[in-house]
Each structure stands twice: as structure tokens, then as C-alpha cells.
Design a protein around this motif. Sequence first.
Motif, mmCIF file in Angstrom:
data_model
loop_
_atom_site.group_PDB
_atom_site.id
_atom_site.type_symbol
_atom_site.label_atom_id
_atom_site.label_comp_id
_atom_site.label_asym_id
_atom_site.label_seq_id
_atom_site.Cartn_x
_atom_site.Cartn_y
_atom_site.Cartn_z
ATOM 1 N N LYS A 508 0.825 -1.199 0.000
ATOM 2 C CA LYS A 508 0.000 0.000 0.000
ATOM 3 C C LYS A 508 0.864 1.257 0.000
ATOM 4 O O LYS A 508 1.974 1.276 0.508
ATOM 5 C CB LYS A 508 -0.924 0.009 1.217
ATOM 6 N N SER A 509 0.293 2.305 -0.570
ATOM 7 C CA SER A 509 0.930 3.618 -0.544
ATOM 8 C C SER A 509 0.177 4.504 0.439
ATOM 9 O O SER A 509 -0.981 4.249 0.763
ATOM 10 C CB SER A 509 0.926 4.241 -1.937
ATOM 11 N N LYS A 510 0.870 5.525 0.907
ATOM 12 C CA LYS A 510 0.266 6.444 1.867
ATOM 13 C C LYS A 510 0.329 7.866 1.308
ATOM 14 O O LYS A 510 1.374 8.308 0.821
ATOM 15 C CB LYS A 510 0.993 6.367 3.210
ATOM 16 N N ILE A 511 -0.809 8.545 1.395
ATOM 17 C CA ILE A 511 -0.902 9.931 0.938
ATOM 18 C C ILE A 511 -0.993 10.842 2.157
ATOM 19 O O ILE A 511 -1.730 10.563 3.107
ATOM 20 C CB ILE A 511 -2.139 10.144 0.039
ATOM 21 N N LEU A 512 -0.251 11.942 2.128
ATOM 22 C CA LEU A 512 -0.399 12.985 3.136
ATOM 23 C C LEU A 512 -1.100 14.168 2.470
ATOM 24 O O LEU A 512 -0.534 14.848 1.610
ATOM 25 C CB LEU A 512 0.962 13.426 3.684
ATOM 26 N N LEU A 513 -2.359 14.375 2.850
ATOM 27 C CA LEU A 513 -3.167 15.447 2.274
ATOM 28 C C LEU A 513 -2.954 16.745 3.047
ATOM 29 O O LEU A 513 -2.979 16.745 4.275
ATOM 30 C CB LEU A 513 -4.652 15.086 2.318
ATOM 31 N N THR A 514 -2.765 17.834 2.325
ATOM 32 C CA THR A 514 -2.705 19.176 2.910
ATOM 33 C C THR A 514 -3.856 19.976 2.324
ATOM 34 O O THR A 514 -3.888 20.236 1.127
ATOM 35 C CB THR A 514 -1.372 19.866 2.592
ATOM 36 N N THR A 515 -4.811 20.352 3.162
ATOM 37 C CA THR A 515 -5.985 21.095 2.691
ATOM 38 C C THR A 515 -6.159 22.353 3.514
ATOM 39 O O THR A 515 -5.813 22.393 4.699
ATOM 40 C CB THR A 515 -7.262 20.237 2.778
ATOM 41 N N LEU A 516 -6.712 23.375 2.887
ATOM 42 C CA LEU A 516 -6.911 24.669 3.518
ATOM 43 C C LEU A 516 -8.391 25.011 3.572
ATOM 44 O O LEU A 516 -9.130 24.714 2.621
ATOM 45 C CB LEU A 516 -6.176 25.767 2.741
ATOM 46 N N CYS A 517 -8.814 25.630 4.657
ATOM 47 C CA CYS A 517 -10.198 26.087 4.770
ATOM 48 C C CYS A 517 -10.248 27.326 5.652
ATOM 49 O O CYS A 517 -9.273 27.652 6.342
ATOM 50 C CB CYS A 517 -11.106 24.992 5.329
ATOM 51 N N THR A 518 -11.380 28.022 5.629
ATOM 52 C CA THR A 518 -11.565 29.177 6.489
ATOM 53 C C THR A 518 -11.914 28.724 7.894
ATOM 54 O O THR A 518 -12.216 27.543 8.129
ATOM 55 C CB THR A 518 -12.686 30.083 5.962
ATOM 56 N N GLU A 519 -11.901 29.645 8.840
ATOM 57 C CA GLU A 519 -12.215 29.279 10.224
ATOM 58 C C GLU A 519 -13.685 28.957 10.412
ATOM 59 O O GLU A 519 -14.074 28.448 11.466
ATOM 60 C CB GLU A 519 -11.806 30.407 11.169
ATOM 61 N N ARG A 520 -14.515 29.211 9.393
ATOM 62 C CA ARG A 520 -15.922 28.821 9.455
ATOM 63 C C ARG A 520 -16.181 27.503 8.738
ATOM 64 O O ARG A 520 -17.312 27.060 8.657
ATOM 65 C CB ARG A 520 -16.787 29.925 8.848
ATOM 66 N N GLY A 521 -15.125 26.908 8.162
ATOM 67 C CA GLY A 521 -15.276 25.595 7.571
ATOM 68 C C GLY A 521 -15.437 25.572 6.078
ATOM 69 O O GLY A 521 -15.668 24.501 5.504
ATOM 70 N N GLU A 522 -15.314 26.712 5.373
ATOM 71 C CA GLU A 522 -15.446 26.723 3.925
ATOM 72 C C GLU A 522 -14.164 26.193 3.299
ATOM 73 O O GLU A 522 -13.073 26.728 3.511
ATOM 74 C CB GLU A 522 -15.719 28.136 3.412
ATOM 75 N N ALA A 523 -14.276 25.116 2.505
ATOM 76 C CA ALA A 523 -13.111 24.521 1.850
ATOM 77 C C ALA A 523 -12.524 25.501 0.844
ATOM 78 O O ALA A 523 -13.248 26.160 0.098
ATOM 79 C CB ALA A 523 -13.507 23.220 1.161
#
Length: 798
Positions: A508-523
Amino acid sequence: MSVSRFFGSTSREAMRQVRLALGPDALIVSNRRVNGGVEILATDATASATPAPVSMPVPEQSQATASIADSAPTPTAAPYAGINQQQQPAELMSAIGAMRGALENRIDELLWSNQLQRAPETLSLFQSLLGYGFSTALLRAMLKRMPAHLNDRAAFEWARHELDTHLPVLASEDRLWQPGLALALVGPTGVGKTTTIAKLAARCVKRFGPDKLVLITTDTYRIGAHEQLKIYADILRVPVHVVQDSAGLRQLLLSIRPDQIILIDNVGISQRDCFVADQAALLASAGRRIQRLLALNASSHGDTLDEVARVYKTDGGTPLSGCIITKVDEASRLGPALDTAIRYQLPVHYVSDGQKVPENLRFMTAKQLVDMAFTRTSYNSKALYAPTAGDLAALLSVAEQKEPVNDADEQARKQKLTALVMSGAGMRKVDVDGLRQHTSAIEHSLALSAAFDGWRDLSVGPQDATYLAEQAEDLMRSALHEVSESPESMLLSSYQSVNLALENEQGKSKILLTTLCTERGEALAAPLQQLAGPMGWLNTVGEHVLHEPQWADQLLQAVQWVEQRRNATPIMHMLEGFTPAVWQVLAAEGTAFMASVPLGSRFWHENGTTSAAARIKQMQFHAVSDLSRKLQLQQLAGQSIPSLTLWVAKERVAIRQRGVAELPLELIAVRLTDRYSGAVLRDSVVLVNAGAFTQLSDADVAMWAVLQHEQRLVGRLVAPAWRAVQEEASTQGLSVAQQLRTSALLALAGSDVQYSSQRQGLYGQLQTLLQQRGALTAPKLIEALLRCFALKEALQEA
């Protein structure tokens, strides 16, 4: 007479467009070079013979131009009726040129006004960029070239790319600091030349040592100027000389070794002072080539900067090599200084943002400067000297006009789209207008629009590592701009690990996801992703190694990549798992983070070790109010937010390890309960290092903790998104990095549609496309999203 504008990269291309549109007998009104090509104003030759209405000034001026060109005075040429036929040809041509210039300006004004009236996105962008301090001259030249039918987000991204491309900057510091360099700083009084010279001197000494630098000052007018520079010189242990005339400067330069670097601090001279030319002559007659840099005060008004640049660039001396932007820390907007650098083509060498020597001098790229211009302006501080939307509406005095649509053509398009949707989804009927309305939500969401663009890139074919790295940078910049343009000043950066089974790979491979959102939860964006497995390790910014780095190193790399690009935007990094080694590094760097840890995690509390589960039983919880207004989500833990109550409690704990200093942290316990039954739906714990955030509330952390838990949907969507992308990759030959990037973008877009309270119309449309009434599973959500992208593409082409 109807005048049309044609633009081409060359004169031949522009003339070809004229002939195609107006025929071989078209009348050319003007022909001039603009940024990136040639602009031609032309009209139909037959239209020039038609009398023009009296109320329209353009035809009258056109007739006047023709009359003067025939050397016969006519009544329409009243302003120039005094021109004598016996005048010299040069005078006559000057009058013709003035008249032609007036005509071109008037036509240009009318065409620009018409463009603003017919393109709301141009008007909105024009107003926004004026608020950032850019001049109308630059914006008009730039926005005339903007492609049609861009939404607000795409229009802004286009404008930012244009500014990135055309802002001149020093390629690298190594290009400047060469042995034998002679550099003089010029500019008006009080712009910070002496302090900037000291900062440059410190950089030179750090590179070459004190024996390779000589300081010179020509400022013998200002009281204490020489003493101020001498103080800096004594600290750096370099000699400083005072010169008063060209003979003294020439003699001094002849005595300096050819390998030594010379920095010259000049007396400040107002741009309206006649001594500007004398100073230029002094430096030009020194007997040695001296590069002149203009100090631009960022806190000055744009018109003042324009006057300074114009005078110093035409003072008769050696051409300016570029500029240094000073007093950035005192300026409310950086736009005027960048605008001046673009229009006068003055490469920006450095930016001075404070009085500290040598710290407050920064070398920045064009992208970093443009980002600073957009992010340092507070959204809440109104631009007093820029027109509001109401001002522009009053100036235009024309309501928004819409092109008439032929009913038959519109009906034909609807029938075509209906057949397309029904054939693709096996549906009996479809609301095309509703589909068009809901798919337009893609344009107003950064996460959805980025996924849509990534999906379209699949059909283009393989993209190289440079392109992927640029896309990652652009996504990061877009996310920062989204936060700066809203009252929410905090950006949340989430990191989660996802296991993925790849075809033709053992294990298996492993992915490290980096995601950004606002402090109100908007992706917002998924700028950086990492993949580790049997094939080695790679990321979406072009790095690839054979041996997989340690998991802690991968996580630190992701956090540091985001930190290096955040500019002044505050960021809270949301980690998963109990990783004290990573926490120690981040805490030492002053990085704000919160880590979601298992309830069985142990740490030091008061006089002994304990677990998170044990502490929750003894902590005092209080409720978080206004949860529905603070979170931009429609549900948590599978229930609507109004039916939930969020509770939070806090204690001080510490991480103790052998050989490592104690790490104090805040323990934030979060409990989610049913408002009506009181049942506990979820208990979770986060450890927080607030870093520089002194006003961070417990309620904020509690909301971010539940956001972090809900963002695990992104990880669950990666696998079906990867499988969908692989179908395209098998035929297009896409790289693993490109597949990884697109899969992450699709997964983030899917979570945005699933959870955002603003995407419920679009989510219902996706259910309709798949003819499902209940919630969409992860594979179905990705399938519906891709089908929606295809329909949006068809809607654009229809």
C-alpha cells in the motif's frame, strides 16, 4: 460611424482581423503599440460618408481631422481656424498630431466606457484594483486585454497573473552583488535613502567582508547626515567618504580598487527642484559606471510617485537601473509603488519595511510583491480615494445592459442540453435553467473551480513538474486572498494520512493530504500532496526521491511549505496523531498548531501523568453559543447543526520526554451532544500550541476540532477520485503527481458539496443526475461531480 478595436500580437495579425471584419476598404483611425501587441481602431469606410448626429462628438472630430489633413479650413475645424496655410510644415504636422491625439483619446474613452457597461466582471475588478491603489492608466491598459466571460474569481486570478508577469524585479541578488559594483541611491528627501544604504552595506559586508566595501555620501546639506552614515560605517568597520563636487568624486573613485564595491548615499532632492539634473550630471561624470536606484516611498500618493519616477528617469543622467521600495511598514497600500515600477519599468531590487538595520530589507519575487499588495490591505479599511460601486454607477450613468437573446436560438440550446443530460443520466426530464443556475456555484467556490480546472487539465494531457509547482503556488495564493477579502482573518491548514492501494504496485501507498479552509469551515484549496510507497516518495511540487522519508519529516515539510507562503496571514495548523517530536520542532519555531489525539494519550498534569480520557471526566464544560452562525456547515456527526450542542473545557498540561525540554500545551476537550436528548455523540481532545495568537478563544478551538473531524471525508473521497482519474490517466499517460493533484482537488470539492451550507442546491442537483434521493456514497459523489463538470463544460459551449 461605428469604431471597432482590433488587437493582435503583430501588425500583420491585427490588420488581418480588420480585413476579415470590415473588408479591404476599412478606414484605419489609429494604429499603436500596447502591452503585448498592436492595437488598431478601424471603421467601415462606407460609414465615414454618412452624416453623424450633432450630439455625437466623435464623428465631428473625425471630420475636423480630415479637413486639417486636406489643408483647407472648414467650419467644423473651428478650434484650429487660426492655422495659416503659410505656416511651416512642422507646425502644421504638430497641429494634426494634436488633433489626432484628441480624437484617439475620445474614442478610447468611449470604448472603455462601453466595455465597463457591458462587462460587469470588468467593472467589479476595476473597482477592486483601484481600491488596492493601482492607477486607472495601468488598469485600463491591462483590462482591455482581459478575456471575455470570466467570472469574478477567474477575472481576479487573470489580473493577478498579469501583474506577476509584467512587474519587473531583480532576477537574483547574485546579479547585483558583483565585484566592482558602484551603486547610488537617489530620490526625494525623507524617503529613507541613508537607512537603506546602511542596510545594503550590511548585506555587502556579510557577502564579501568589510575590506571590499567603500561608503560615499554627497549629502553635505542635511544636518547630521554624514554623522548618521558614519555611525553605521563604524559598526560595519568600513570607510566612509564625503564628496562635494564631480572633481572630488572622480578623484576618489580613481583611488578605489576595481574589486571593491561602492555604495553612494546622495542628498535628497525634490522632484521639482532644478538640482535633480545637477545631481544626475555629478554621477554621470564620475569616470566609473554607477548604477542608480530610485528610492520609492510606498507611503506616498500614487501621483507623487509617478511624478518622482518621471522626473528622475528623464533627468539626463545614466538610465535608472531599478528601484527600492521604502517605508512599506508605513504604507496602507503597496499598489501605487508597484504600479509605478510597472509603468516606468523599474525593476524592484529590494523592499524596506522598517527602521532596523539590517533586518528590515527584503528581496522579493514578483509573485511575493503582488501578494503583499493584495494581502497587506485590510478589507475593513475603506479606500477613501477610490470610487465605490455607487460612484462608478453614477459615473457610468447607464444601468447594466444585457445582449438580446434570440428566443429560437435559446430554445434550440435548451433542447440540445436536455437531450444531452437525459441521454447521459437516463432521465425522463430535466430543468436546464435550474442546472445552469446550480452549476454556476462552481465558479463561486475556490475548491470547486480548482477541481473543475484540474479535471479539464486531464484532457490536455501530461503536465510537467514546473506546471504542477506553479499550480500549487497559485492555489496557495488564492486561498490567502480569499481569507484577506473576508472578515475571517484565520486560515486553517489540515493534514491527514490516507492509505491507498495503487495498481501494479506491491503493498500500500500512503498519501499525506494538505488542505486549507476558512475558520468557518469553507473549503478553499488542496495545494500540496505527498505520496509514499514502493515507488519511493514524491509530491505535487516536483520533488521525487527513491527512499521514503520518515513520516515526521513529511509532516514537517508540509507545515513548513505552508508557513513559508502565508505572508502575514495567521494560520492554525491542524495535525492528527500523537507526535511529540513534531510538536517540539513546531513549538521551537513559534508555529501555531493543534493536534487531535486519541483519548488514551498520556501527558503530564500537575503532579503526575494522566490520560485524556481520565481528564475529561473531571473537567468543567461550558457551551459554545451561536454554533449555527459560526460554522458554514449544514451538519455535524450526521445531524443538522441546530439540533446539536457543542461543549468545551480547557486545562494546562505538558509533554515530558527524556533529554528534551518540557513542552507546555493547552488541553482542549470537546463534547458534541444532542440538544434534545442530551446524548453524547462524540468526545474528542486536542492539544494546542497557540504560538503568537494571544486572543485565541476556547470556543474557536472547539469549532476547529469538529471541523477537523468532518474533514476526514476528504480522505475517504481520495480513493474513488483516484480510480476515476486513473481511467483518464491510462489513455493520456498522466504522471503519478498529476493524478495525485487532481484526485486531491476532486476529494476536497466533494467534501465542500457534501457539507457546505451554501452548496445544498448543487448537492440536490447531483442527486438528480444520479436519480438518488438519499445521501450519496463517496464513489457516487465523485461520479456525480464529474458528470456535473461535463455538463458545465457543455453549458459553456452551448
